[in-house]
Design a protein around this motif. Structure first.
Motif, mmCIF file in Angstrom:
data_model
loop_
_atom_site.group_PDB
_atom_site.id
_atom_site.type_symbol
_atom_site.label_atom_id
_atom_site.label_comp_id
_atom_site.label_asym_id
_atom_site.label_seq_id
_atom_site.Cartn_x
_atom_site.Cartn_y
_atom_site.Cartn_z
ATOM 1 N N PRO A 45 -14.521 13.443 16.895
ATOM 2 C CA PRO A 45 -15.810 14.151 17.303
ATOM 3 C C PRO A 45 -16.522 14.568 18.200
ATOM 4 C CG PRO A 45 -15.464 11.738 15.799
ATOM 5 C CD PRO A 45 -14.492 12.520 16.499
ATOM 6 N N VAL A 46 -15.956 14.197 19.570
ATOM 7 C CA VAL A 46 -16.125 14.692 20.473
ATOM 8 C C VAL A 46 -16.140 16.363 20.953
ATOM 9 C CG1 VAL A 46 -16.065 14.327 23.124
ATOM 10 C CG2 VAL A 46 -15.352 12.693 21.718
ATOM 11 N N ALA A 55 -18.073 22.301 20.938
ATOM 12 C CA ALA A 55 -17.495 23.517 20.396
ATOM 13 C C ALA A 55 -18.910 23.504 20.171
ATOM 14 C CB ALA A 55 -15.580 23.370 19.532
ATOM 15 N N SER A 56 -19.362 23.080 19.117
ATOM 16 C CA SER A 56 -20.323 23.403 18.082
ATOM 17 C C SER A 56 -21.261 24.205 19.326
ATOM 18 C CB SER A 56 -21.091 21.824 17.425
ATOM 19 O OG SER A 56 -22.354 22.212 16.725
ATOM 20 N N ALA A 57 -21.446 23.160 19.914
ATOM 21 C CA ALA A 57 -22.512 23.322 21.653
ATOM 22 C C ALA A 57 -22.353 24.893 22.221
ATOM 23 C CB ALA A 57 -23.222 22.094 22.046
ATOM 24 N N ALA A 58 -21.039 24.740 22.210
ATOM 25 C CA ALA A 58 -20.330 25.741 23.256
ATOM 26 C C ALA A 58 -20.513 27.098 22.760
ATOM 27 C CB ALA A 58 -19.141 25.878 23.311
ATOM 28 N N TRP A 80 -19.862 22.036 10.639
ATOM 29 C CA TRP A 80 -18.921 22.653 9.520
ATOM 30 C C TRP A 80 -18.723 24.083 9.479
ATOM 31 C CZ3 TRP A 80 -24.507 20.520 9.551
ATOM 32 C CH2 TRP A 80 -25.683 22.250 9.252
ATOM 33 N N GLU A 81 -19.606 24.233 10.535
ATOM 34 C CA GLU A 81 -18.346 25.969 10.450
ATOM 35 C C GLU A 81 -17.670 26.229 11.459
ATOM 36 O OE1 GLU A 81 -21.272 28.850 11.227
ATOM 37 O OE2 GLU A 81 -22.673 28.589 9.371
ATOM 38 N N GLY A 86 -18.539 30.408 7.133
ATOM 39 C CA GLY A 86 -20.069 30.749 7.596
ATOM 40 C C GLY A 86 -19.838 32.579 7.293
ATOM 41 N N PRO A 87 -20.837 32.770 8.121
ATOM 42 C CA PRO A 87 -21.473 34.157 7.873
ATOM 43 C C PRO A 87 -20.795 34.743 9.167
ATOM 44 C CG PRO A 87 -23.486 33.096 7.796
ATOM 45 C CD PRO A 87 -22.604 31.771 7.764
#
Length: 420
Positions: A372-373, A378-381, A387-388, A403-404
């Motif tokens: 999760p960390v 990675a999502s923020a960066a 989920w992508e 995703g797109p």
């Protein structure tokens, strides 16, 4: 500089240059004599010359023979110093006018936003008073403390803890980059402005104490330097750190005092405490957006509450020279003990941040697990929903895999493949 005093309560002589003050069987003596004068008998500590019926220079200089203890600053040392009352600093008329104008501006701003606000609010059975308390629509209370002259770290901490125990979030305001309150509690620094400009509504920018969280992947294309590599190298990890608005990429709009009045009361801006990672400083207090604090806590996988016990910094450590007591009255000579300039505490550089280690390369897909960390960082960066995220088919590093505009390979692997 006086290095000794007479304790009228115990009837003892105290040597401030000794680690045990000359009384090893009284372990609480240091805490007792360094307490705020408002919390003890003002006549507890007496000039040794006055006690011995010798000439006390304070009597001809407009001060009393009663004393208080503070920490001096001489050549990098921090000795205990005995000084004559009244208090170390008496606000000048200009400082008093600045204080009053800022307090009134906070209260007036709160009123314009429809928030409840009250000036001179007693806290903790009237032992201290907040300059202004602003209450948000959900009942969140923020205690504004306008402090335009020096205040000891212990006083800042004591009053902050008292406020928190009474359901009030402290917010200290300074105008000096060397102010001791900086990073001792939630704070904000404004410019040193004439009181007429403050009262007249001139723009008051929060110059320090408010930061934004930035998260980036440490690759050659990044505009930011690596937090762990020396020179211009890139480690491939994900970094997260806090920046003042002017150093954000792209640069953020400055925060005004009116913004902070509203956002702190509504919970849109919140205080956060980031412990130091070996810099000699106890940690950093800042005001940040609630979204940034939530993202930071997710990335570092912990929540750090505001400290409720004093945390000493390297610069706070008392120096004991172990000298003989000088029984002469030193009234009027106290200024040399603080002649060394106080160090800058409001530093605009990053805090040291947090680095999420790079994933091991070429891991078998059957054993791959994104924690999760790792996913939050990675999502923020990468600027995409969690989920992508997925792993690059070439190097197993996290990337925008679904995703797109998704791809099977990261930019580095694509460049390698295209070059073949």
């Amino acid at each position: 500089m006086a290095n000794g005093v007479w304790h009228t309560g115990y009837g003892i002589e105290i040597n401030l240059s000794l680690p045990d003050l000359g009384h090893p069987h009284r372990p609480d003596l240091l805490r007792e004599i360094t307490a705020s004068v408002s919390e003890r008998d003002p006549q507890l500590l007496e000039c040794l010359a006055h006690h011995d019926k010798r000439e006390c220079l304070s009597e001809s200089g407009g001060k009393s023979p009663w004393m208080f203890i503070r920490r001096g600053r001489v050549g990098g040392r921090r000795p205990l110093v005995a000084s004559h009352l009244p208090i170390t600093h008496k606000a000048t008329p200009e400082e008093s006018a600045q204080h009053k104008a800022t307090k009134e501006r906070v209260v007036a701003t709160a009123g314009r936003y429809g928030l409840d606000a009250e000036a001179e609010v007693p806290v903790a059975n009237r032992r201290s008073v907040s300059d202004a308390v602003v209450t948000g629509p959900a009942g969140l209370r923020v205690g504004w403390e306008i402090q335009y002259h020096h205040l000891s770290p212990s006083s800042v901490h004591r009053r902050s803890v008292s406020a928190m125990e009474n359901g009030i979030t402290p917010l200290w305001v300074a105008k000096d980059r060397t102010a001791s309150l900086i990073d001792r509690a939630p704070w904000a620094r404004v410019d040193d402005m004439p009181w007429r400009d403050i009262a007249g509504g001139k723009e008051m920018v929060i110059r320090g104490g408010y930061r934004h969280l930035e998260v980036w992947r440490c690759v050659p294309s990044s505009e930011r330097h690596c937090l762990v590599s020396e020179g211009a190298g890139h480690c491939g990890a994900i970094h997260a750190d806090w920046f003042v608005p002017a150093l954000c990429l792209p640069e953020r709009k400055p925060v005004l005092i009116e913004d902070l009045v509203l956002r702190s009361a509504t919970g849109e801006s919140v205080p956060v405490y980031v412990p130091s990672r070996g810099s000699g400083r106890a940690g950093r207090h800042m005001w940040v957006s609630a979204a940034d604090r939530a993202r930071w806590e997710e990335i570092v996988d912990e929540k750090t509450p505001l400290p409720t016990t004093p945390v000493e910094e390297d610069d706070d450590v008392i120096t004991f020279a172990e000298q003989e007591i000088d029984r002469s009255c030193r009234a009027g000579e106290d200024s040399w003990s603080v002649s060394d300039a106080r160090p800058l505490r409001d530093l605009a550089q990053p805090t040291g941040g947090f680095t999420l280690p790079r994933l091991p390369p070429q891991r078998p897909s059957t054993s791959t697990r994104i924690t999760p960390v790792e996913r939050a960082a990675a999502s923020a960066a990468l600027g995409c929903p969690p989920w992508e995220l997925g792993l690059c088919a070439g190097c197993d590093q996290m990337m925008r895999r679904y995703g797109p505009n998704a791809a099977m390979y990261c930019n580095v692997c694509r460049a390698t493949l295209n070059g073949r």
